[in-house]
Design an enzyme around this catalytic site. Structure first.
Site, PDB file in Angstrom:
ATOM      1  N   ASP A  18       8.009  83.560  32.693  1.00  0.00           N
ATOM      2  CA  ASP A  18       6.855  84.462  32.761  1.00  0.00           C
ATOM      3  C   ASP A  18       5.566  83.630  32.768  1.00  0.00           C
ATOM      4  O   ASP A  18       5.378  82.771  31.896  1.00  0.00           O
ATOM      5  CB  ASP A  18       6.903  85.376  31.524  1.00  0.00           C
ATOM      6  CG  ASP A  18       5.909  86.520  31.597  1.00  0.00           C
ATOM      7  OD1 ASP A  18       5.539  86.933  32.710  1.00  0.00           O
ATOM      8  OD2 ASP A  18       5.523  87.021  30.518  1.00  0.00           O
ATOM      9  N   GLU A  68       1.269  85.205  41.569  1.00  0.00           N
ATOM     10  CA  GLU A  68       0.225  86.098  41.045  1.00  0.00           C
ATOM     11  C   GLU A  68      -1.111  85.899  41.756  1.00  0.00           C
ATOM     12  O   GLU A  68      -1.530  84.772  42.022  1.00  0.00           O
ATOM     13  CB  GLU A  68       0.028  85.877  39.541  1.00  0.00           C
ATOM     14  CG  GLU A  68      -1.088  86.748  38.961  1.00  0.00           C
ATOM     15  CD  GLU A  68      -1.114  86.806  37.443  1.00  0.00           C
ATOM     16  OE1 GLU A  68      -0.048  86.662  36.820  1.00  0.00           O
ATOM     17  OE2 GLU A  68      -2.208  87.003  36.888  1.00  0.00           O
ATOM     18  N   HIS A  88      -2.765  92.568  29.356  1.00  0.00           N
ATOM     19  CA  HIS A  88      -1.688  92.262  28.398  1.00  0.00           C
ATOM     20  C   HIS A  88      -2.076  92.749  27.008  1.00  0.00           C
ATOM     21  O   HIS A  88      -3.244  92.692  26.633  1.00  0.00           O
ATOM     22  CB  HIS A  88      -1.463  90.740  28.323  1.00  0.00           C
ATOM     23  CG  HIS A  88      -0.774  90.164  29.523  1.00  0.00           C
ATOM     24  ND1 HIS A  88      -1.281  89.103  30.236  1.00  0.00           N
ATOM     25  CD2 HIS A  88       0.391  90.490  30.122  1.00  0.00           C
ATOM     26  CE1 HIS A  88      -0.456  88.805  31.220  1.00  0.00           C
ATOM     27  NE2 HIS A  88       0.566  89.628  31.185  1.00  0.00           N
TER      28      HIS A  88
HETATM   29  P1  13P Z   1       2.525  93.507  27.417  1.00  0.00           P
HETATM   30  O1  13P Z   1       2.673  92.556  26.282  1.00  0.00           O
HETATM   31  O2  13P Z   1       1.182  94.116  27.481  1.00  0.00           O
HETATM   32  O3  13P Z   1       3.618  94.529  27.445  1.00  0.00           O
HETATM   33  O4  13P Z   1       2.637  92.656  28.777  1.00  0.00           O
HETATM   34  C1  13P Z   1       3.811  91.965  29.061  1.00  0.00           C
HETATM   35  C2  13P Z   1       3.657  91.113  30.268  1.00  0.00           C
HETATM   36  O5  13P Z   1       2.987  91.459  31.213  1.00  0.00           O
HETATM   37  C3  13P Z   1       4.374  89.841  30.305  1.00  0.00           C
HETATM   38  O6  13P Z   1       4.020  89.090  31.406  1.00  0.00           O
END
Ligand code: 13P
Length: 287
Positions: free
Chosen positions: A84, A135, A177
């Site tokens: 991620d 992204e 986020h």
């Molecule tokens: P959240 O923590 O807001 O749910 O976002 C998760 C995310 O986008 C991980 O890349």
């Protein structure tokens, strides 16, 4: 079954549902997400941030744990182990460690550099059978110390990156986020519409899934979002359930202090949250 995210996202895009990416932090998280996906016959993506990877002692540990757990639990649904918001270096580390999918987040770089590095990583990932997410337009909020401003992506830049052959594209549409502030204006659907018009059947990714109202999630899916990332919400329910256990004094009864017992309510809370999201995203029964 560990696979790349390519096929599950193409199917989701065609079928007008979304696959959840649930970020993992430890063994309990991983087990909770895998068991729920299997129970609901849903494809799933396990997200690993650089911070979580470091916490779990490194990407090699994570890949080994997920692969072994997938086998020992007899998981039959498609599961992707996905980096991620990876840096260029983290992408190579995860490829070597045995991930099945990576995200290169070059959104903070000058666009030309994002383009060049994404091009290189698309080739490397595809040669090895991994899927890759790119992204455009920073996602708002804070993740692993990186603070984004929640800007909306430029649809023309999205098309340029999509044309490199990435398997999924994260494009900022006002998402953030973490927990959304009271005055958050909501997702920018005109931006999503413009991006979709430019990128065609590219599966789009919605980061910051925590706290987006259900009607906005459903609308985003209907407009081409095929992957939704959820992290903070699982952390909140885990912590709430753990606190309730301790505050009820259950750790003081019998062997209630056993870590397996202490962590059980939080693990169950993650399972319930993942189930709720899979039902909302429409991925149940799609494995
Ligand atoms: P959240 O923590 O807001 O749910 O976002 C998760 C995310 O986008 C991980 O890349």
């Amino acid at each position: 079954m560990i696979v790349s995210a390519k096929e599950m996202l193409q199917k989701a895009q065609e079928g007008h549902y979304a696959v959840g990416q649930f970020n993992i932090n430890n063994l309990e998280w991983t087990k909770a997400v895998l068991l729920t996906a299997e129970e609901l016959k849903s494809p799933v993506i396990l997200g690993v941030s650089a911070g979580a990877g470091k916490y779990m002692t490194g990407f090699k540990t994570v890949a080994a744990m997920v692969r072994a757990m997938d086998e020992e639990l007899g998981i039959t649904v498609p599961v992707a182990i996905h980096l991620d918001h990876g840096t260029y270096d983290a992408c190579y580390k995860c490829i070597k460690a045995g991930f099945s999918s990576i995200m290169f987040d070059g959104s903070s770089l000058p666009f030309e550099e994002n383009l060049a590095k994404t091009t290189e990583l698309v080739n490397v990932a595809h040669n090895l059978g991994l899927s890759i997410e790119a992204e455009v337009g920073a996602i708002g909020g804070e993740e692993d110390g990186v603070v984004g401003m929640g800007e909306c992506a430029d649809p023309a830049e999205c098309k340029t990156i999509a044309d490199l052959g990435v398997d999924m594209l994260a494009a900022g549409i006002g998402n953030i986020h973490g927990v959304y502030p009271e005055n958050w204006p909501g997702l920018s659907f005109p931006t999503l519409e413009a991006i979709k018009a430019k990128t065609g059947d590219m599966p789009l990714v919605l980061h910051g899934g925590t706290g987006i109202p259900d009607d906005q999630i459903k609308k985003a899916i209907s407009m081409g979002v095929a992957k939704i990332n959820v992290n903070t919400e699982c952390q909140i329910v885990f912590t709430e359930a753990t606190r309730a256990y301790i505050e009820a004094g259950k750790d003081k009864v019998g062997k209630g202090f056993d870590p397996r017992k202490v962590l059980a309510p939080g693990t169950e809370a993650i399972k319930a949250k993942v189930k709720e999201k899979m039902e909302l995203f429409g991925s149940v029964g799609k494995a």
